[in-house]
Structures are given as C-alpha cells and as structure tokens.
Design a protein around this motif. Structure first.
Motif, PDB file in Angstrom:
ATOM      1  N   ASP B  51       0.888  -1.153   0.000  1.00  0.00           N
ATOM      2  CA  ASP B  51       0.000   0.000   0.000  1.00  0.00           C
ATOM      3  C   ASP B  51       0.925   1.202   0.000  1.00  0.00           C
ATOM      4  N   SER B  52       1.179   1.727  -1.171  1.00  0.00           N
ATOM      5  CA  SER B  52       2.197   2.768  -1.330  1.00  0.00           C
ATOM      6  C   SER B  52       1.542   4.071  -1.767  1.00  0.00           C
ATOM      7  N   THR B  53       1.837   5.127  -1.046  1.00  0.00           N
ATOM      8  CA  THR B  53       1.263   6.423  -1.409  1.00  0.00           C
ATOM      9  C   THR B  53       2.270   7.525  -1.166  1.00  0.00           C
ATOM     10  N   MET B  54       1.899   8.760  -1.532  1.00  0.00           N
ATOM     11  CA  MET B  54       2.822   9.875  -1.368  1.00  0.00           C
ATOM     12  C   MET B  54       2.664  10.483   0.025  1.00  0.00           C
ATOM     13  N   GLY B  55       3.733  10.984   0.580  1.00  0.00           N
ATOM     14  CA  GLY B  55       3.654  11.661   1.866  1.00  0.00           C
ATOM     15  C   GLY B  55       4.976  11.604   2.585  1.00  0.00           C
ATOM     16  N   LYS B  56       5.193  12.593   3.439  1.00  0.00           N
ATOM     17  CA  LYS B  56       6.456  12.630   4.166  1.00  0.00           C
ATOM     18  C   LYS B  56       6.451  11.550   5.248  1.00  0.00           C
ATOM     19  N   ASP B  57       7.539  10.839   5.325  1.00  0.00           N
ATOM     20  CA  ASP B  57       7.698   9.788   6.333  1.00  0.00           C
ATOM     21  C   ASP B  57       6.599   8.725   6.263  1.00  0.00           C
ATOM     22  N   VAL B  58       5.940   8.624   5.113  1.00  0.00           N
ATOM     23  CA  VAL B  58       4.915   7.588   4.976  1.00  0.00           C
ATOM     24  C   VAL B  58       5.588   6.308   4.507  1.00  0.00           C
ATOM     25  N   GLU B  59       5.468   5.264   5.322  1.00  0.00           N
ATOM     26  CA  GLU B  59       6.089   3.984   4.977  1.00  0.00           C
ATOM     27  C   GLU B  59       5.132   3.178   4.108  1.00  0.00           C
ATOM     28  N   ASP B  60       5.691   2.491   3.116  1.00  0.00           N
ATOM     29  CA  ASP B  60       4.880   1.565   2.336  1.00  0.00           C
ATOM     30  C   ASP B  60       4.519   0.379   3.232  1.00  0.00           C
ATOM     31  N   VAL B  61       3.261  -0.016   3.166  1.00  0.00           N
ATOM     32  CA  VAL B  61       2.804  -1.125   4.020  1.00  0.00           C
ATOM     33  C   VAL B  61       2.630  -2.362   3.155  1.00  0.00           C
ATOM     34  N   PHE B  62       3.291  -3.443   3.547  1.00  0.00           N
ATOM     35  CA  PHE B  62       3.182  -4.687   2.782  1.00  0.00           C
ATOM     36  C   PHE B  62       1.782  -5.267   2.969  1.00  0.00           C
ATOM     37  N   ILE B  63       1.102  -5.491   1.869  1.00  0.00           N
ATOM     38  CA  ILE B  63      -0.269  -6.021   1.965  1.00  0.00           C
ATOM     39  C   ILE B  63      -0.441  -7.280   1.109  1.00  0.00           C
ATOM     40  N   GLY B  64       0.654  -7.863   0.721  1.00  0.00           N
ATOM     41  CA  GLY B  64       0.582  -9.114  -0.051  1.00  0.00           C
ATOM     42  C   GLY B  64      -0.164  -8.933  -1.358  1.00  0.00           C
ATOM     43  N   LEU B  65      -1.148  -9.779  -1.570  1.00  0.00           N
ATOM     44  CA  LEU B  65      -1.869  -9.772  -2.849  1.00  0.00           C
ATOM     45  C   LEU B  65      -3.147  -8.929  -2.801  1.00  0.00           C
TER      46      LEU B  65
END
Lengths: 476, 303
Positions: B51-65
């Motif tokens: 779950d990848s989005t734009m933003g400062k210090d926003v971490e991509d969250v692994f959500i599998g499939l």
C-alpha cells in the motif's frame, strides 16, 4: 541443459520487455500532452505546453539593496508557479524577482512555469524524486488539502503573525489553515468565479427583463424563464453543464448549489453534503430544461470557447480575468463583438454564494533551513512589502486578500471592470470548501455524476452515489 | 597438430575479442535498458505488493496480494479491462486485414505513386498525437463538428450527435482514431514484405497453374508470416496501451465508457496517489499482453 538455460533466458527477456511496456507507460509518441482546459482557475493567458525554466541571478540585480537587512541572506531557491494570471508570464515574474533581488541580492530564485494539465504530475514526480521545489504557487486545494495534509509543507503561521498577515480576510485565512492547525499557504490574491451571458442573444430573445443589471443578479425563476426565452428565440444551445473532466467544475457546482440555496460540504469541511433535496431539485430542473445540455464532451475551458464563439448564450465558467481577457478581440466582447455581461449565479433567496479561487505560496519542507528562511523572506516580500504587494497582486489579475489594499487597478484599462467585480461579485464569495479531505476523488465523482445524470440516470440515486463515494474518499 | 591447436587458439581469441567488442557496442543501450526498463519493471512488481502512497515519512505497508484481489472487485477496473479488450479485439484484426489489403493493392505500383500512398497512410503515424487528436476532436464536435454537419446535410442524422459525450459512440470514436494512426506502419511493412517475396516461386506456381488467390495464400502469405506476426504483436501492444487518445479526448468518460487499463493506471497512480494499486494493474496488463503475444507466436508457428 544449456538449451534449457537459453530458453529460460529468452523467456525472461521477453517477459521483461512485455512487463516494462506496462511499467514504463506509453511510447514516446503517446505521452499525455496539453489538454485544452483550464482547471479550477481558468487562466487568463493560454496555458503553456511545456514548463520553461529560467534563473534570475540575485547577484545580477541592477539595483543594490536598499539597506543591509537582506544583504546577509544567501540561498538559491526554486519557485514553481501555475499560470495564475501573469504569474505564468516570464517577463512579469522576472520583474517581480528583480524587485526582490534589489532588496535581497544574495538569494537566487529559479522559476519553473507549470500548466494545469501536467503541473500536478510534475510536482508529484518531483516530490517522489526528492526534488520538490522550495516554493510553489497555487491554491489551498493543493497546498493545504493535498501536499500540506501529507506532511510535505512548512507551517507558515509566523507569516500570518505579521501585521499584514493579521489583515487577511478571515475566510481566506481559514482556507489556508489545515486540520492540524498549521498554515500551509500564505495567500496573495483571490477571485470569485461567476457566470456570464451574451447580451445580444438575450436582447434578441427579449430575455434582458429577467436580469437585474444594477446588481448583476437574478432569481432562479427568472433564470429558467430567460433560458426558455433564449431557447424559444431559436438559440438551441443556451448553456452547457460541461462534465468531460474537472476543468472549471466550480461553475457547475455553484449553479446547482445556488439554484435552491443548498450546500456542497458541511461548514466544518469534513463531509460532502450535496445529497440535499434542494440540489436534487436543481439538477432535475436543469436536466428537464430545454436549451441546457449535460455535455460530457467538453470541460470548462471548452465551454468558454463555445461561449466566446457564439455557440452558447451563457458561460458558467467566468471571472474577472475572463472579462478583461482581450486575447480574441476587445475585452468584454465575444469573438463577433456581442457584449458579455458577467452575472452572479441565480438564487432563490437572493443570496448567491460564489465559489472562490484563492492563490498564494506554500513552501515544501526539503530539510534545508536556509532555503526555508529564504523562501519565507521571498513570500513576505511579495505579499507583505508595502511597496511591492500591489504589483504582485496586479500580476495575478485578481484581487487582494486584504481589505487595506485598495485601488490596485486604478488608472489601468481594466479599472472599471475590476471595480464592478470588486463591488458586485467579491462580496458574494462563499465558503471555500475545496479543502475537504478526498477532494481530488470528489471532483472526479462530481463530473462522473453529471455524466450519468446527463445520460438519463436517476438524479436522486446518482447524487447519493456521489456523496457516498466522495465521503468514502474523505474518510480514507 | 600443434599448428592446428595454435590456429584454434587464435580463432578463439578472435572470437573473444569480437564478442567483447559486440558487448561494448551494446553497452550504452544496455545501460538504458536496465535503467529504464529492467529496474522499473522490478520496482513495479515489488511495489504492487504494498500500500504505497505519497507523503512525508509515509512507509509503504506490505499487503501481499490485496491490491490484486481488490482489482477484481473494482467495477471501474473491470470496465476498463473490458474496454481494453474491445479495443484490442476490434482494432488488431481490422488493422491487420486493412493494411494487408491496401498493401496487396499498392505494392506493385512504382515510384511516385507508391511513395504517395505510403505517405498518405504513414502521415498520421508521424504526426504528433496531440495534433491528430485536436483535429479529430474538432471533427467529432457536438456543436459544429464536420460529422454532424455532413450527417445532417445528407439527412442521415436528424439531431446533432454528441460523439465523444455519448456512451454509445465514444469508444467507437476512439477505436476509429486508433485505427487511422495504427495502419501506417503495417502498410509500409507489408509493402516491403510483399515486394521481397521471391518472384521465382510465384512464377513457378503460375507455371503449375495457380490462380491469384492460390498464389497469395499458398506462396505469398506463408512468406510474409514473420511480418504478420510482428504486426500482430506490435498492434496488440499498442492497442493494449491506448492512453493518449483517452487522456486528450474523453478522460475515460462518459461514465467510464472509454476507460482503459492504461488510463486507469495513470489515474490511480497520479491522481489518487495509489502507487501500489496502479502497479498491480500494470503487472496484470503486462501478463495479458505477454499471454496474448505468446498465443500469437504459437499460432503463427503452427501456420
């Protein structure tokens, strides 16, 4: 074995090429290019196809610093500006920067000119690449509700704490303030978006009787009568509810919200509230009215073109900059010389609320305090310096955000028109609700809703779908 | 013997040197290929699981499939996929058949006449897509477009048709424009391929009594099969990636009737900042393109 390896390698390469086609997007010849539309802000000047970049060296400024205050400030900053009036014109911006450099010779300002078609993509790409500009000039829906809400901007509360900052209209200040209490935009100028009519066509239809030309207002009932009269006079296309995209969508929102005095969002700017009986009634009446087309093939910019070339008798996407625009001939006239009369949107209670445009500066937090300080100094100079601010506002072709700034256009060719707008239109500027979370998705949902209604969708159902989807986006 | 081994050693050294030179020549391209194709491709697949989005210090969250499963429950994506397949299934055969037909008619022409035809059909390919689109948009205009003007003049159309603003017509308008911009290259390739068919084979078949249809299908068609395969693959990929026309003409509307997967990828990634979701769509699209291309290769080989 060797053969199998070769096959595997070939397969891998093929897959790589196939997937890269999707990963990398389109071929060079099919890059998205300039869409002939104005977005929220119909620009006065034609949009530029590609951004131009130029540097104004502080050291090259001809006039020296008036005093020593800015002499010790040294930094190189970037300014990216959308085409807000003449802020999209390099000669005008160069002259403004030259004035700045006369006082602050140590600051180098590099300008990049964006357009409303690709500008957002360029800024977003720069953010992702760690190359965001230091200053960006646009409105609260981008600076506050989008980039600010994502934690990318610097809080500008200290600028609001200045004497000039304290004079800014409360409604404008409120639009620049994020939910977390920080200010992510320092405003320079504003305008109230309105509509316009072709006087010649209205006279031919004997429809001028429905307008109050003293106040530039009309009632909902008279608006419908006027549309019918113009239609009956043989003008089949009186007005268009344009909905091919988001360009100029403030016009359709304002028309629908004002007809029966309803709202688009709540006062707290947390929720979309367009599913009111009043809005539904307005949409149903517009859909049923002869001469009003729900047109999914044009946007706001294209509607203006159709109005200017005499295809449409009304434009819903108008403002002071359009009225003073002389690109296609005499200002205030259509291409064939018909007089254009700006009007407030019709209202049943006599209290029209116009959608506003507010433009100013935001600073991206790139982690360099020296650049942030220089950027704040630049904004302070452009917006607050007593000797400079009038020129800065004039460059926008819009109106100041402080009541103490008056007579900016006195002595210019556009003075009368600007006075008319200042007197009759600016006081009707309504709530700046474009800062509700999920705004980008809500805008898309809005024109999609109009498209569905235009193709026969049940109005109440479609409006409910809009509100449900927009609020779902707001809740994310 | 010793002389022979020395010679072999020399030839191996020569081969090595030539191979090295070849790779050095390829190196500049390889750098671009790796930088702009391989690495983005790997990142595309990798990001599609987040779950990848734009933003400062926003971490991509692994959500599998999850992005992939969401795709099949997203009505806009499903409609975009359907539209994409309609474009591919209509456009690819139409382009191939039309370009083969035109090429068969013109390839024997000489000099200026042949060049004129090539120019006429190739012009939309070399003209910028923005310019082409602007002209088509004018022709399709609801209020003063030439199609409505001619249609009403001939009595075919009673009231103006909103070509790009009506769900019933918009996608077909896109397909028509795509068709005109797609036929140029196949025609040039077919003209060239047909011109290269060995005349002795054609003459031999004539001696054996073959008629024109037999000559075409039994002699020429198999010989131009590699060109056909190339045209099929390229046209399929181009049709799958139809984006600029949509972006410039309809923005996916009206009511998502012209949404394609490519446009929806752009919209999800650049307007909604859902990078992971957009990348998942990119991977799915790539898989479809790969599968369809593989089928085309297989069928062509069997032929």
């Amino acid at each position: 074995m060797k053969k199998t390896m070769k096959k595997l390698a070939a397969l891998g390469l093929s897959l790589t090429m196939m997937m890269s086609l999707a990963a990398c997007g389109n071929s060079a010849s099919e890059q998205p290019a300039a869409e002939p539309e104005a977005e929220e802000t119909p620009a006065e000047t034609p949009e530029e196809e590609a951004p131009a970049e130029e540097t104004t060296e502080g050291a090259e400024a001809e006039a020296p610093a008036e005093d020593g205050a800015g002499a010790d400030l040294n930094a190189s900053i970037t300014l990216w500006t959308y085409p807000i009036g003449n802020w999209g014109d390099s000669a005008t911006v160069d002259s403004l920067i030259a004035s700045f450099n006369a006082k602050y010779p140590g600051v180098t300002v590099t300008v990049e000119y964006l357009d409303y078609t690709n500008g957002d993509d360029q800024v977003n790409t720069a953010i992702e690449g760690g190359q965001a500009p230091d200053i960006v000039m646009e409105g609260p829906e981008r600076l506050v509700a989008n980039w600010g809400a994502r934690g990318l901007m610097v809080d500008l509360s200290d600028l609001f704490a200045t004497e000039a900052g304290g004079e800014i209209y409360d409604s404008v200040e409120s639009a620049c303030k994020a939910a977390d209490g920080a200010y992510y935009e320092y405003p320079l100028c504003m305008v109230a978006h309105c509509m316009a009519i072709n006087q010649t066509m209205f006279e031919a239809a004997d429809a001028m009787q429905y307008l109050d030309l003293e106040t530039h207002t009309w009632t909902t009932e008279n608006f419908m009568k006027a549309v019918q009269a113009v239609y009956d006079s043989g003008q089949q296309n009186v007005a268009a509810i344009y909905c091919s995209g988001q360009g100029g969508d403030q016009g359709t929102r304002a028309l629908i919200n004002n007809l029966y005095s309803s709202t688009f969002t709540n006062a707290e700017h947390t929720e979309y509230t367009a599913n009111t009986p009043e809005n539904i009634k307005a949409l149903e009446e517009l859909y049923a009215q002869a001469g009003i087309n729900f047109d999914a093939s044009i946007n706001g910019g294209e509607e203006i073109t159709l109005f200017r070339n005499g295809t449409l008798a009304m434009s819903l996407c108008w403002n002071a900059a359009q009225q003073t625009n002389a690109d296609n001939g005499e200002a205030g006239k259509t291409n064939n010389g018909d007089t254009i009369i700006p009007m407030l949107f019709p209202s049943d209670d006599g209290k029209t609320e116009l959608c506003g445009g507010i433009w100013g500066f935001g600073i991206f937090d790139n982690g360099d305090q020296a650049k942030i300080d220089a950027a704040k100094t630049f904004i302070d100079f452009i917006c607050n310096d007593a000797d400079q601010v009038n020129e800065s506002v004039k460059a926008s072709t819009y109106f100041p955000v402080r009541p103490t700034l008056t007579g900016i256009y006195d002595g210019t060719d556009t003075a009368d028109v600007m006075n008319t707008f200042s007197t009759h239109f600016m006081p009707s500027m309504g709530d700046y609700y474009q800062v509700v979370p999920g705004w980008a998705e809500a805008r898309t949902e809005w024109w999609n809703m109009l498209q569905r209604i235009g193709t026969g969708g049940d109005v109440a159902t479609e409006v409910e779908t809009f509100v449900t989807n927009a609020n779902a986006a707001a809740a994310k | 013997m010793a002389k022979s081994s020395v010679a072999t050693g020399r030839s191996k050294a020569l081969v090595r040197r030539e191979t090295r030179s070849a790779y050095l020549f390829l190196l500049p391209n390889l750098i671009f290929f790796v930088g702009f194709v391989v690495i983005p491709m790997i990142l595309c697949v990798y990001t599609s699981f987040f779950d990848s989005t734009m933003g400062k210090d926003v971490e991509d969250v692994f959500i599998g499939l999850k992005n992939y499963t969401e795709l099949w429950q997203d009505p806009i994506f499903l409609r975009a996929l359907k539209n994409t397949f309609v474009i591919v299934l209509v456009s690819v055969p139409a382009v191939c058949i039309f370009s083969l037909w035109v090429s068969a008619l013109i390839y024997r022409m000489k000099g200026v006449v042949l060049s004129t035809f090539r120019c006429v059909f190739y012009l939309p390919v070399v003209t910028g897509s923005v310019a082409v689109t602007v002209v088509w948009k004018w022709m399709f205009n609801n209020y003063y477009g030439i199609f409505n003007y001619v249609g009403k003049g001939l009595g075919v159309v009673e009231n103006n048709i909103n070509w790009l603003g009506d769900e019933r017509f918009a996608l077909w308008c896109i397909i028509l424009i795509l068709f005109t911009t797609s036929v140029g290259q196949p025609i040039v390739l077919y003209v060239s391929a047909l011109g290269n068919v060995d005349t002795s084979l054609v003459e031999a078949s004539e001696v054996d009594g073959a008629n024109n249809i037999q000559k075409f299908w039994k002699i020429k068609w198999p010989l131009i099969m590699p060109t056909t395969l190339y045209i099929l693959v390229i046209t399929t990929i181009n049709s799958f990636q139809c984006f600029a026309l949509i972006q410039l003409l309809t923005s996916g509307g009206p009511n998502h009737s012209t949404d394609t997967v490519m446009y929806y990828i752009y919209y999800s990634a650049f307007k909604l900042y859902r990078y992971g979701y957009g990348n998942a769509m990119g991977v799915v699209l790539a898989i479809f393109i790969a599968l369809l291309s593989a089928v085309q290769f297989k069928l062509a080989k069997e032929k």
